[in-house]
Design an enzyme around this catalytic site. Sequence first.
Site, PDB file in Angstrom:
ATOM      1  N   TYR A  94       0.829  -1.209   0.000  1.00  0.00           N
ATOM      2  CA  TYR A  94       0.000   0.000   0.000  1.00  0.00           C
ATOM      3  C   TYR A  94       0.862   1.258   0.000  1.00  0.00           C
ATOM      4  O   TYR A  94       1.732   1.439   0.859  1.00  0.00           O
ATOM      5  CB  TYR A  94      -0.895  -0.016   1.236  1.00  0.00           C
ATOM      6  CG  TYR A  94      -2.036   0.957   1.233  1.00  0.00           C
ATOM      7  CD1 TYR A  94      -3.163   0.722   0.465  1.00  0.00           C
ATOM      8  CD2 TYR A  94      -2.008   2.090   2.036  1.00  0.00           C
ATOM      9  CE1 TYR A  94      -4.239   1.598   0.491  1.00  0.00           C
ATOM     10  CE2 TYR A  94      -3.077   2.969   2.078  1.00  0.00           C
ATOM     11  CZ  TYR A  94      -4.190   2.729   1.293  1.00  0.00           C
ATOM     12  OH  TYR A  94      -5.248   3.601   1.325  1.00  0.00           O
ATOM     13  N   SER A 188       1.040  -7.725   1.648  1.00  0.00           N
ATOM     14  CA  SER A 188       0.060  -6.745   2.089  1.00  0.00           C
ATOM     15  C   SER A 188      -0.881  -6.403   0.935  1.00  0.00           C
ATOM     16  O   SER A 188      -1.585  -7.280   0.442  1.00  0.00           O
ATOM     17  CB  SER A 188       0.760  -5.510   2.658  1.00  0.00           C
ATOM     18  OG  SER A 188      -0.154  -4.687   3.339  1.00  0.00           O
ATOM     19  N   GLN A 189      -0.911  -5.152   0.458  1.00  0.00           N
ATOM     20  CA  GLN A 189      -1.712  -4.844  -0.719  1.00  0.00           C
ATOM     21  C   GLN A 189      -1.284  -5.738  -1.881  1.00  0.00           C
ATOM     22  O   GLN A 189      -2.133  -6.229  -2.648  1.00  0.00           O
ATOM     23  CB  GLN A 189      -1.552  -3.375  -1.124  1.00  0.00           C
ATOM     24  CG  GLN A 189      -2.271  -3.018  -2.420  1.00  0.00           C
ATOM     25  CD  GLN A 189      -2.012  -1.578  -2.825  1.00  0.00           C
ATOM     26  OE1 GLN A 189      -2.844  -0.705  -2.566  1.00  0.00           O
ATOM     27  NE2 GLN A 189      -0.881  -1.305  -3.445  1.00  0.00           N
ATOM     28  N   ASP A 274       0.283  -9.139  13.882  1.00  0.00           N
ATOM     29  CA  ASP A 274       0.060  -8.137  12.832  1.00  0.00           C
ATOM     30  C   ASP A 274      -1.043  -7.174  13.259  1.00  0.00           C
ATOM     31  O   ASP A 274      -2.194  -7.567  13.474  1.00  0.00           O
ATOM     32  CB  ASP A 274      -0.316  -8.848  11.528  1.00  0.00           C
ATOM     33  CG  ASP A 274      -0.217  -7.950  10.305  1.00  0.00           C
ATOM     34  OD1 ASP A 274      -0.363  -6.720  10.447  1.00  0.00           O
ATOM     35  OD2 ASP A 274      -0.002  -8.492   9.206  1.00  0.00           O
ATOM     36  N   HIS A 303       3.423  -6.801  10.926  1.00  0.00           N
ATOM     37  CA  HIS A 303       3.080  -6.814   9.504  1.00  0.00           C
ATOM     38  C   HIS A 303       4.280  -7.124   8.605  1.00  0.00           C
ATOM     39  O   HIS A 303       4.099  -7.358   7.418  1.00  0.00           O
ATOM     40  CB  HIS A 303       2.455  -5.474   9.120  1.00  0.00           C
ATOM     41  CG  HIS A 303       1.712  -5.494   7.818  1.00  0.00           C
ATOM     42  ND1 HIS A 303       0.780  -6.472   7.510  1.00  0.00           N
ATOM     43  CD2 HIS A 303       1.766  -4.669   6.735  1.00  0.00           C
ATOM     44  CE1 HIS A 303       0.286  -6.233   6.308  1.00  0.00           C
ATOM     45  NE2 HIS A 303       0.868  -5.163   5.814  1.00  0.00           N
TER      46      HIS A 303
END
Length: 323
Positions: A94, A188-189, A274, A303
């Site tokens: 992100y 993640s993203q 996370d 994360h």
Amino acid sequence: MVHTDLSLPELVRYRATFDEPADFDDFWADTLADARRHELAASFDPVDTGLTAVRTFDVTYRGFGGHEIKGWLHLPVNAPDRAALPGVVQFQGYGGGRGLSHENLLYALAGYAHLVMDTRGQGSGWSVGDTPDPVGAPPSQPGFLTRGIEDPAEYFYRRVFTDGVRAVEALRSHPAVDASRVAVAGGSQGGAITLAVAALLPDVTCALPDVPFLCDFRRATDICDSEPYSEIVRYLKAHRDRVEQAFSTLAYFDGVAMARRAQAPALFSVGLMDQTCPPSTVYAAYNEYAGDKQISVYQFNDHEGGAMFHEVERLQWLRKKLS
């Protein structure tokens, strides 16, 4: 930092509860058909990075709406000119873009054709990017999670997921790449885009979604008070009358729904501490994943997940899948 989500035995059993839109598959079939009406027009222009072990190319191709999407293609310097190399398409986290031309070389150094997709409209957070998002949107929270949230057809990730599918098609079009051996990867993203592309392109060879974002939206917004999910919370705090519409839109993009449709072998990762993508939301996608799957669990990590340790596992796993 402590464990704030479900225990590991509960995570293994956890199932997300949300209603998929009845037209989910038609929505995505129509979206990809519309994108493919535009010529892919993939181009690969050599770039002098000053490096001697990797050749790098500035990539441009046509994604959603025929918009130009940028990327980097990295090839091992001794790569053959004709279709022999397995490939990896990598999607960014992100706020990040494709970075500079000498960044992000791991997969190429491991012997793969490595395409790093730029994320439209991003690339001004932790790494730079070069792809604008020319589509406007109604009022939204700063960030990307609520851009176009009133209508699935206008939602930001409809464009991004489509760009991801076209990135795989762009890499497959390169003469040095074996189009039958292409993996998708990201954290993640990037993990969310990986799940989406694995669902929407059922012939990808394998998928590596690390600590994936955009999974089990309703639970994520209920239990997570950190960015970026808090963008949705703040939006709905202001637009009290749009809660059902917002989650109706998000259901078209939920990684859980994508996981139910993905058939390629997958290696997930999760950090049990996370605070950005709660582990229950990762397990929500993992537990629904339709293909052969395994997950690496990092008990005391946030994360970052397994970070460099997980890179070792990824490379070993990829070697088996792409050999």
